[in-house]
Design an enzyme around this catalytic site. Structure first.
Site, PDB file in Angstrom:
ATOM      1  N   ARG A  52     -26.155 123.645  11.480  1.00 53.77           N
ATOM      2  CA  ARG A  52     -25.141 123.066  10.582  1.00 53.77           C
ATOM      3  C   ARG A  52     -25.684 121.720  10.150  1.00 53.77           C
ATOM      4  O   ARG A  52     -25.970 120.853  10.999  1.00 53.77           O
ATOM      5  CB  ARG A  52     -23.803 122.895  11.301  1.00 53.77           C
ATOM      6  CG  ARG A  52     -22.859 121.975  10.557  1.00 53.77           C
ATOM      7  CD  ARG A  52     -21.464 121.987  11.079  1.00 53.77           C
ATOM      8  NE  ARG A  52     -20.800 123.234  10.746  1.00 53.77           N
ATOM      9  CZ  ARG A  52     -19.487 123.435  10.860  1.00 53.77           C
ATOM     10  NH1 ARG A  52     -18.703 122.469  11.301  1.00 53.77           N
ATOM     11  NH2 ARG A  52     -18.954 124.596  10.540  1.00 53.77           N
ATOM     12  N   HIS A  65     -21.004 127.989   3.120  1.00 51.71           N
ATOM     13  CA  HIS A  65     -20.577 128.258   4.501  1.00 51.71           C
ATOM     14  C   HIS A  65     -20.459 129.784   4.674  1.00 51.71           C
ATOM     15  O   HIS A  65     -19.351 130.325   4.813  1.00 51.71           O
ATOM     16  CB  HIS A  65     -19.239 127.561   4.752  1.00 51.71           C
ATOM     17  CG  HIS A  65     -18.834 127.472   6.196  1.00 51.71           C
ATOM     18  ND1 HIS A  65     -19.662 127.877   7.235  1.00 51.71           N
ATOM     19  CD2 HIS A  65     -17.682 127.031   6.782  1.00 51.71           C
ATOM     20  CE1 HIS A  65     -19.028 127.674   8.392  1.00 51.71           C
ATOM     21  NE2 HIS A  65     -17.842 127.171   8.140  1.00 51.71           N
ATOM     22  N   GLN A 119     -18.451 131.706   7.653  1.00 51.31           N
ATOM     23  CA  GLN A 119     -17.003 131.653   7.519  1.00 51.31           C
ATOM     24  C   GLN A 119     -16.492 132.799   6.650  1.00 51.31           C
ATOM     25  O   GLN A 119     -15.513 133.469   6.993  1.00 51.31           O
ATOM     26  CB  GLN A 119     -16.596 130.308   6.887  1.00 51.31           C
ATOM     27  CG  GLN A 119     -15.104 130.166   6.669  1.00 51.31           C
ATOM     28  CD  GLN A 119     -14.351 130.098   7.985  1.00 51.31           C
ATOM     29  OE1 GLN A 119     -14.688 129.299   8.849  1.00 51.31           O
ATOM     30  NE2 GLN A 119     -13.312 130.915   8.151  1.00 51.31           N
ATOM     31  N   ASP A 128      -8.526 124.869   1.455  1.00 49.15           N
ATOM     32  CA  ASP A 128      -9.437 124.172   2.378  1.00 49.15           C
ATOM     33  C   ASP A 128      -9.135 122.682   2.268  1.00 49.15           C
ATOM     34  O   ASP A 128      -8.427 122.242   1.353  1.00 49.15           O
ATOM     35  CB  ASP A 128     -10.902 124.491   2.019  1.00 49.15           C
ATOM     36  CG  ASP A 128     -11.901 123.945   3.051  1.00 49.15           C
ATOM     37  OD1 ASP A 128     -11.469 123.560   4.160  1.00 49.15           O
ATOM     38  OD2 ASP A 128     -13.112 123.886   2.748  1.00 49.15           O
ATOM     39  N   CYS A 164     -10.083 128.049   6.366  1.00 49.66           N
ATOM     40  CA  CYS A 164     -11.160 128.136   7.352  1.00 49.66           C
ATOM     41  C   CYS A 164     -10.901 127.247   8.564  1.00 49.66           C
ATOM     42  O   CYS A 164     -11.496 127.466   9.614  1.00 49.66           O
ATOM     43  CB  CYS A 164     -12.497 127.794   6.702  1.00 49.66           C
ATOM     44  SG  CYS A 164     -12.613 126.084   6.154  1.00 49.66           S
ATOM     45  N   ARG A 205     -14.573 134.699  13.459  1.00 42.52           N
ATOM     46  CA  ARG A 205     -15.868 134.010  13.428  1.00 42.52           C
ATOM     47  C   ARG A 205     -16.744 134.569  14.541  1.00 42.52           C
ATOM     48  O   ARG A 205     -17.934 134.822  14.380  1.00 42.52           O
ATOM     49  CB  ARG A 205     -15.692 132.497  13.619  1.00 42.52           C
ATOM     50  CG  ARG A 205     -14.966 131.775  12.502  1.00 42.52           C
ATOM     51  CD  ARG A 205     -15.774 131.753  11.227  1.00 42.52           C
ATOM     52  NE  ARG A 205     -17.078 131.131  11.387  1.00 42.52           N
ATOM     53  CZ  ARG A 205     -17.305 129.807  11.366  1.00 42.52           C
ATOM     54  NH1 ARG A 205     -16.323 128.976  11.132  1.00 42.52           N
ATOM     55  NH2 ARG A 205     -18.532 129.333  11.537  1.00 42.52           N
TER      56      ARG A 205
HETATM   57  N1   CP Z   1     -14.269 126.598   9.972  1.00 39.79           N
HETATM   58  C1   CP Z   1     -15.227 125.954  10.639  1.00 39.79           C
HETATM   59  O1   CP Z   1     -16.433 126.106  10.351  1.00 39.79           O
HETATM   60  O2   CP Z   1     -14.783 125.155  11.643  1.00 39.79           O
HETATM   61  P1   CP Z   1     -15.619 124.092  12.498  1.00 39.79           P
HETATM   62  O3   CP Z   1     -15.949 122.960  11.569  1.00 39.79           O
HETATM   63  O4   CP Z   1     -14.690 123.704  13.588  1.00 39.79           O
HETATM   64  O5   CP Z   1     -16.869 124.762  13.003  1.00 39.79           O
HETATM   65  N1  NVA Z   2     -15.188 122.187   3.413  1.00 48.53           N
HETATM   66  C1  NVA Z   2     -15.134 121.802   4.795  1.00 48.53           C
HETATM   67  C2  NVA Z   2     -15.262 122.998   5.679  1.00 48.53           C
HETATM   68  C3  NVA Z   2     -15.170 122.728   7.150  1.00 48.53           C
HETATM   69  C4  NVA Z   2     -15.369 123.937   8.009  1.00 48.53           C
HETATM   70  C5  NVA Z   2     -16.229 120.796   5.103  1.00 48.53           C
HETATM   71  O1  NVA Z   2     -17.369 120.986   4.657  1.00 48.53           O
HETATM   72  O2  NVA Z   2     -15.944 119.795   5.759  1.00 48.53           O
END
Ligand code: CP
Ligand code: NVA
Length: 308
Positions: A107, A134, A137, A225, A266, A294
């Site tokens: 990530r 992402h 997700q 989101d 998400c 997930r």
């Molecule tokens: N939805 C998601 O990716 O959550 P986290 O940021 O907690 O991993």
């Molecule tokens: N759009 C959000 C998703 C988190 C899982 C971010 O990138 O922070």
């Protein structure tokens, strides 16, 4: 090398296979305690590195648990604590990690970091979120939709809010799984043209509708989101909130969708900003099923990457 970098970069048949495998693996566990191994142990003897340059709850825990259920071992690494965060190149990091582990999940911020990791690693790399996409997700989300409502093909999904990384992966999925997708948000926060273009080129019906009530008319699925993503500056927060407030998903907006429409997010959610608690906790919401899935979806992604 089978990297899982993005939904539009992965063959549609392979994506379908992963969703079906995820559902089968979920069923096979049939409510066992989370720590109990699966009957099948395809990852026995395998080591996976999970690298986080941004915070995470779901991605971190679901990958870790899923890999262990399949008999594998994990190490969770924070980018800041690695030499990566202190000047070592991504390419060198990828080469070194490939000598120790069988798979890398990362990530990160810039998409380029993920791409360089994949270019120089000699083991599969999985995208656990970048500023742009992402994909894990949305694999879980497609699985969740189909569990509740059957095939997603030909159905209508509506995104309310910022055209961000999660929205981008939804657009990729619309192209690959063949469903309609409407974006509803302010013009300044539109998804990148490239993402809209991919879905349209694949034949998905893609619309942009500034009026959220019109957008959700006939929707099978309404998605929200956060208004401020992890990569967005703190100084943009107030502006974003002002621009996005009309796109809040609340009971009034949900009343314009189909009566059996699902609501997805998400998570993490900012209750009473992008979605009201009434919707989050209400009958349309499947947000905690998404979170659970997930785990199952990523187990299928990991197996596909490793050919197991
Ligand atoms: N939805 C998601 O990716 O959550 P986290 O940021 O907690 O991993
Ligand atoms: N759009 C959000 C998703 C988190 C899982 C971010 O990138 O922070």
């Amino acid at each position: 090398m089978k990297h899982f970098l993005d939904i539009h970069k992965t063959d549609a048949k392979a994506l379908r296979g992963m969703i079906d495998a995820a559902r089968a693996m979920k069923e096979a566990r049939n409510g066992r305690p989370k720590g109990m191994p699966d009957d099948e142990q395809p990852l026995a003897g395998r080591m996976v590195a999970l690298i986080f340059e941004k915070p995470s709850t779901r991605t971190r825990v679901s990958f870790d648990v899923g890999i262990r259920q399949m008999g594998g071992q994990t190490m969770v690494l924070s980018g800041r604590e690695m030499q990566l965060g202190h000047g070592e190149t991504i390419a060198d990091t990828a080469r070194v990690l490939s000598r120790y582990v069988d798979l890398i999940m990362i990530r990160t911020y810039e998409e380029q970091t993920l791409l360089e990791m994949a270019e120089y690693a000699t083991v599969p790399v999985i995208n656990g979120l970048t500023n742009r996409t992402h994909p894990c997700q949305i694999m879980a989300d497609v699985m969740t939709f189909e569990e509740h409502r059957g095939p997603i093909q030909g159905r209508k999904a509506v995104w309310c809010g910022d055209g961000n990384n999660v929205c981008a992966s939804w657009l990729h999925a619309a192209g690959q799984f063949g469903f309609d997708f409407t974006f509803s948000g302010p013009q300044t926060l539109d998804p990148e043209a490239e993402f809209l273009g991919f879905a349209r080129k694949k034949g998905a019906r893609i619309a942009v509708e500034r009026d959220p009530a019109k957008a959700v008319a006939g929707a099978d699925l309404v998605i929200a989101d956060t208004w401020v993503s992890m990569h967005d500056s703190e100084s943009s927060k107030e502006r974003r909130h002002n621009q996005l407030r009309p796109y809040q998903v609340n009971d009034e907006l949900m009343a314009h969708a189909k009566p059996d429409a699902l609501f997805m997010h998400c998570l993490p959610a900012h209750r009473n900003d992008e979605v009201t608690s009434a919707v989050m906790d209400g009958p349309h919401s499947v947000v905690f099923d998404e979170a659970e899935n997930r785990l199952h979806a990523q187990k299928a992604v990991v197996r596909w990457c490793l050919g197991l």
